[in-house]
Design a protein around this motif. Structure first.
Motif, PDB file in Angstrom:
ATOM      1  N   THR A  37      32.057  42.082  39.361  1.00 43.26           N
ATOM      2  CA  THR A  37      33.163  41.270  38.838  1.00 43.26           C
ATOM      3  C   THR A  37      33.625  40.288  39.914  1.00 43.26           C
ATOM      4  N   GLU A  38      34.183  39.185  39.452  1.00 44.00           N
ATOM      5  CA  GLU A  38      34.741  38.184  40.373  1.00 44.00           C
ATOM      6  C   GLU A  38      36.137  37.833  39.889  1.00 44.00           C
ATOM      7  N   THR A  39      37.003  37.462  40.820  1.00 46.22           N
ATOM      8  CA  THR A  39      38.343  37.033  40.399  1.00 46.22           C
ATOM      9  C   THR A  39      38.448  35.532  40.556  1.00 46.22           C
ATOM     10  N   TYR A  71      45.834  34.706  37.440  1.00 49.63           N
ATOM     11  CA  TYR A  71      44.793  35.460  38.105  1.00 49.63           C
ATOM     12  C   TYR A  71      43.953  36.183  37.056  1.00 49.63           C
ATOM     13  N   ARG A  72      42.638  35.954  37.071  1.00 50.02           N
ATOM     14  CA  ARG A  72      41.787  36.556  36.029  1.00 50.02           C
ATOM     15  C   ARG A  72      40.522  37.152  36.620  1.00 50.02           C
ATOM     16  N   VAL A  73      39.860  37.967  35.806  1.00 49.29           N
ATOM     17  CA  VAL A  73      38.628  38.615  36.261  1.00 49.29           C
ATOM     18  C   VAL A  73      37.489  38.186  35.352  1.00 49.29           C
ATOM     19  N   GLN A  74      36.356  37.991  35.987  1.00 49.74           N
ATOM     20  CA  GLN A  74      35.174  37.612  35.233  1.00 49.74           C
ATOM     21  C   GLN A  74      34.062  38.593  35.571  1.00 49.74           C
ATOM     22  N   ASP A 108      40.212  39.762  29.330  1.00 53.83           N
ATOM     23  CA  ASP A 108      39.304  38.820  29.999  1.00 53.83           C
ATOM     24  C   ASP A 108      38.793  37.745  29.050  1.00 53.83           C
ATOM     25  N   ARG A 116      33.395  46.367  35.350  1.00 54.29           N
ATOM     26  CA  ARG A 116      34.723  45.922  34.902  1.00 54.29           C
ATOM     27  C   ARG A 116      35.473  47.062  34.234  1.00 54.29           C
ATOM     28  N   GLU A 140      37.087  49.388  36.735  1.00 53.35           N
ATOM     29  CA  GLU A 140      38.354  48.839  37.256  1.00 53.35           C
ATOM     30  C   GLU A 140      39.486  49.076  36.244  1.00 53.35           C
TER      31      GLU A 140
END
Ligand code: CR6
Length: 835
Positions: free
Chosen positions: A202-204, A212-215, A348, A391, A394
């Motif tokens: 995952t990347e933020t 702020y989001r996660v991909q 997401d 993901r 997390e």
């Protein structure tokens, strides 16, 4: 364009008409145009296929109108998520639901064919292990019958539960190639494919609004293709959908790899993706932390949730209202990763914030627990889950941390509770406990029988019960009387219908009307004759398929279910040996002749269960050929027990063996199917046996053994099986006879593991219940000799089973959990056209 069909269905049209001539013409048309055969060269399977398509044509009208109505009206929908659907053959059931059984039988007969032979051709979709998968099938039948908008989601395994063969007394597994000749009941929808991600990291990032989001950047993507099967209700217009997902590679080849010349590498990737839905795990009540199994679970859950979101959009339902639109039932923990997946999709992919997403999620899911056995509780190693679904791991950590904060506040001076309740088990290697995730993320939690629901609250889920008492409910299992009486026991069905009309098939409580007939000697005789005729059918089948002659006058004493130590097929075996020893000691002993029939599969890796199969077959070899025994005992292990075969077995039983250690069988559903067909139960106070006994009356039920409380107490005081061995000469004689090699051609080693496990551990307390079981079987023996009274008890069993219809279970789910109203489907009436 509005409407589905350009015209009303016409009585003389090949695809809709239901008069005999039209049915015959349609059948021959399908033989010609779909199977591309003419009668002279047609196989039985061609005939089966032609008939299946003829029937399918007749249900499409209802299915399409149902789909159209749901699309337009956007009603609340029950989504049943299950890794298993043990549907059984479709053709006969669809004929019953359409009310076309008799006309089709006649049309087929007029063509010189036999409907039963064509029904026999159908290869059943064995996409389940046992009770849990079959329960799902009964529930979708009832949902459609009650006209509840619903969709069932699962996995289209290319190979279902293995076929069982017996070689030299041992179980041998053979792959189940159920799709070999094609499946006329499904419709593939390639245009509705969806993509599922796996692995990677995952990347933020900060999005365009500064949030702020996660991909999730996956390692691979797999395509899910839906295959739809219409699920008709009984004599309604509703036909809901069973949507099963097949995994495919997104492209047939990875061209980048291909162009570098790595042809095999590219093909390998393709086959790896397709592996996900290759085969059903054949374990019942045990969990194994196999990565492919987690891939299966996530794959079908992700496809299903994406599909629901897509449908909501099509219907113009805003995602904020997802939980109003769908009630999602988790059939055991197998689909529980859905809780994390819905959170991921909302956060997401659809930009929701945590609180909103969590609110929707926890108003959407409800969880059914099906077992108290610790070895069946699913847990995935954190390393594996994190590798496959980074993901989700997390998200699970975040869910857990917020949840544990709540626990701290509610039980602020009880730190042990934190460790016990945590979704992450940190006592050794770290694991994700799926039942805990299910409890935290669902608004309702149910067990499957009263006793089971009570024990859940007292034991495995006790902490969760204290945390969320309002979430806990009971829904006792039920089974569909359409398949398990109407279809499988037509003789009994016509007898009942001739007396009380046919309303009972939709309202099983009406069977009570039979009670007043129990004093009518004529009715008792008719009832007895039905049972005898069905027993004769089974005898014919056993002769033809097993080469064993069984006596329809004997007690048909049947134990048919998965082979498991907790179900105690070996307790039954010990009783057979007891009888055998008695007969050897006293060859003129007067006993009611008995036929002991067993059916069931053992998990391929379950050594002790396989040894029990071998023991039963070894006993059969001896008893069936010993002249001292004669006709008094026959033992037959019925190979390859499945739904199709179950339909022959339940109607023929006199005695139903439900002899699990009390507290171990969550509900059982075979117990219900037997009793509905007039079998008497010999059983412990376990699972739904408790409620069955209350319903049919204690005097019509053979009870034995310890209660769940006594089992626990005995365990606590220190149970020593040797005490029973030394304290009971007859039991000792039985175990010694096995140990001597008597049933194993002198081999004293063969059954030693089984004897050792009974004598040194006996976790399921077989020896402790032995004496009580034997005495109870003696009461059975005595009762069976009074034929008229036995019939009386048998009628009362059938008459009082109304509560155990799956229609009642579904009504319970609806009123306590789902709250989804029925929707009537209008279908244009047939018209008589003039060309
Ligand atoms: N093995 C229970 O053991 C119950 C069904 C359906 C089972 C059985 O008693 O009737 O579920 N449990 O509720 C699981 O599969 C985990 C089963 O079929």
């Amino acid at each position: 364009m509005t409407g589905i069909l350009p015209n009303k269905p016409r009585i003389e049209d090949d695809r809709t008409g239901i008069d005999i001539d039209t049915l015959k013409r349609a059948f021959l048309d399908n033989l010609f145009y779909i199977q591309a055969k003419f009668p002279k060269v047609s196989t039985k399977n061609d005939y089966y296929m032609a008939l299946a398509y003829t029937v399918r044509d007749r249900l499409l009208n209802r299915w399409l109108h149902t789909n159209q109505t749901y699309l337009e009206r956007a009603p609340r929908i029950v989504a049943y998520l299950s890794a298993e659907f043990l549907m059984g053959p479709h053709l006969g059931n669809n004929l019953i639901d359409l009310g076309l059984y008799e006309p089709v039988k006649q049309a087929i007969a007029e063509l010189g064919l036999d409907l039963n032979e064509l029904l026999e051709q159908e290869e059943e979709p064995g996409l389940g292990n046992g009770g849990l998968g079959r329960l799902a099938a009964c529930y979708i039948d009832s949902l459609a019958t009650l006209e509840i908008p619903s969709v069932a989601y699962g996995i289209r395994y290319e190979y279902g539960i293995f076929d069982q063969e017996i070689k030299d007394g041992w179980q041998v597994e053979v792959t189940d190639r159920w799709l070999r000749y094609g499946n006329p009941w499904e419709v593939v929808r390639p245009e509705s494919e969806l993509m599922v991600k796996f692995g990677g990291h995952t990347e933020t990032f900060i999005d365009e609004y500064g949030v702020y989001r996660v991909q999730w950047v996956p390692y691979k993507v797999v395509k899910g293709v839906p295959y739809d099967t219409p699920i008709l209700g009984f004599k309604t217009n509703t036909a809901n959908t069973l949507r099963l997902w097949k995994a495919e590679a997104p492209e047939s080849f990875d061209f980048a790899v291909f162009n570098q010349g790595d042809y095999f590498g590219a093909v390998h990737q393709k086959s790896e993706s397709e592996n996900i839905t290759k085969v059903l795990y054949p374990n019942d009540e045990t969990y194994q932390g196999k990565q492919l199994r987690l891939e299966q679970q996530y794959f079908f859950v992700s496809c299903s949730l994406q599909d629901m979101i897509r449908l909501a959009k099509m219907q113009g339902v805003a995602l904020e209202r997802f939980h109003e639109h769908f009630a999602i039932q988790l059939n055991d923990t197998h689909p529980t990763i859905a809780i994390a997946e819905l959170m991921r999709l909302l956060l997401d992919e659809h930009g929701f914030d945590w609180d909103r997403a969590w609110d929707i999620t926890t108003k959407t899911f409800a969880y059914t627990n099906h077992t108290l056995l610790p070895e069946a509780l699913e847990r995935w190693s954190v390393a594996m889950l994190g590798g496959l679904l980074p993901r989700h791991l997390e998200l699970i950590y975040e869910i857990n941390s917020r949840f544990l904060d709540e626990v701290r506040i509610k039980f602020f001076e009880d730190p042990d509770r934190i460790a016990r309740m945590s979704i992450i088990d940190e006592s050794g290697e770290r694991y994700v406990r799926m039942a805990h995730l299910a409890c935290v993320g669902s608004y309702a939690i149910n067990g499957v029988a009263e006793l089971h629901s009570r024990l859940l609250k007292q034991t495995v889920l006790h902490d969760f019960y204290e945390m969320y008492p309002e979430k806990f409910v009971n829904v006792t299992n039920g089974v569909t009387p359409r398949r398990f009486i109407a279809l499988s026991n037509p003789r009994l069905t016509s007898l009942i219908t001739s007396k009380i009309g046919d309303g009972w098939l939709k309202n099983l409580g009406e069977l009570r009307k039979l009670e007043s007939l129990v004093d009518d000697a004529g009715f008792r005789n008719d009832f007895y004759q039905v049972k005898q005729a069905v027993k004769q059918d089974l005898a014919d089948y056993v002769r033809a398929n097993h080469g064993v002659e069984i006596n329809p006058e004997s007690i048909y004493d049947i134990q048919a279910k998965r082979i498991h130590e907790y179900k105690r097929q070996h307790l039954n075996a010990l009783y057979i040996i007891t009888l055998y020893n008695r007969l050897k000691a006293n060859p003129s002993l007067d006993i009611a002749p008995r036929t002991f029939l067993f059916g069931g599969k053992a998990a391929p890796g379950y050594y002790m269960a396989k040894l029990i199969v071998k023991l039963i077959n070894s006993i059969a070899d001896v008893t069936n050929s010993d002249p001292d025994v004669g006709d008094r005992i026959k033992v037959v292990f019925l190979t390859d027990y499945n739904v199709k075969f179950a339909q022959r077995v339940y109607p023929a039983a006199n005695l139903s063996e439900q002899i699990s250690t009390a507290g171990k069988e969550a509900s059982g559903t075979g117990n219900m199917k037997f009793s509905m067909n007039g079998a008497l139960t010999i059983g412990t106070l376990d699972g739904a046996n408790v409620e069955i006994r209350e319903a049919v009356g204690a005097e019509n039920f053979f009870l034995f053994g310890m209660t769940a409380e006594e089992v626990l107490a005995k365990k606590a005081e220190g149970y020593n099986p040797w005490d029973y061995y030394h304290g009971n000469d007859e039991l000792k004689g039985v175990l010694d006879r096995i140990a001597s090699g008597f049933f194993s051609h002198g081999d004293t080693e063969l059954f030693k593991p089984l004897l050792d496990s009974l004598l040194y551990q006996d976790i399921f307390m077989v020896l402790a219940d032995y004496q009580s079981y034997v005495e109870c079987q003696e009461r059975v023996d005595g009762a069976f000799r009074d034929r008229d009274n036995w019939t009386r008890m048998s009628i009362l069993n059938a008459a009082r089973m109304g509560h155990f219809s799956s229609d009642r279970s579904i009504r319970d789910y609806l009123s306590q959990i789902w709250k989804a109203p029925a929707v009537k489907i209008d279908v244009p009436e047939y018209s008589q056209s003039n060309g």
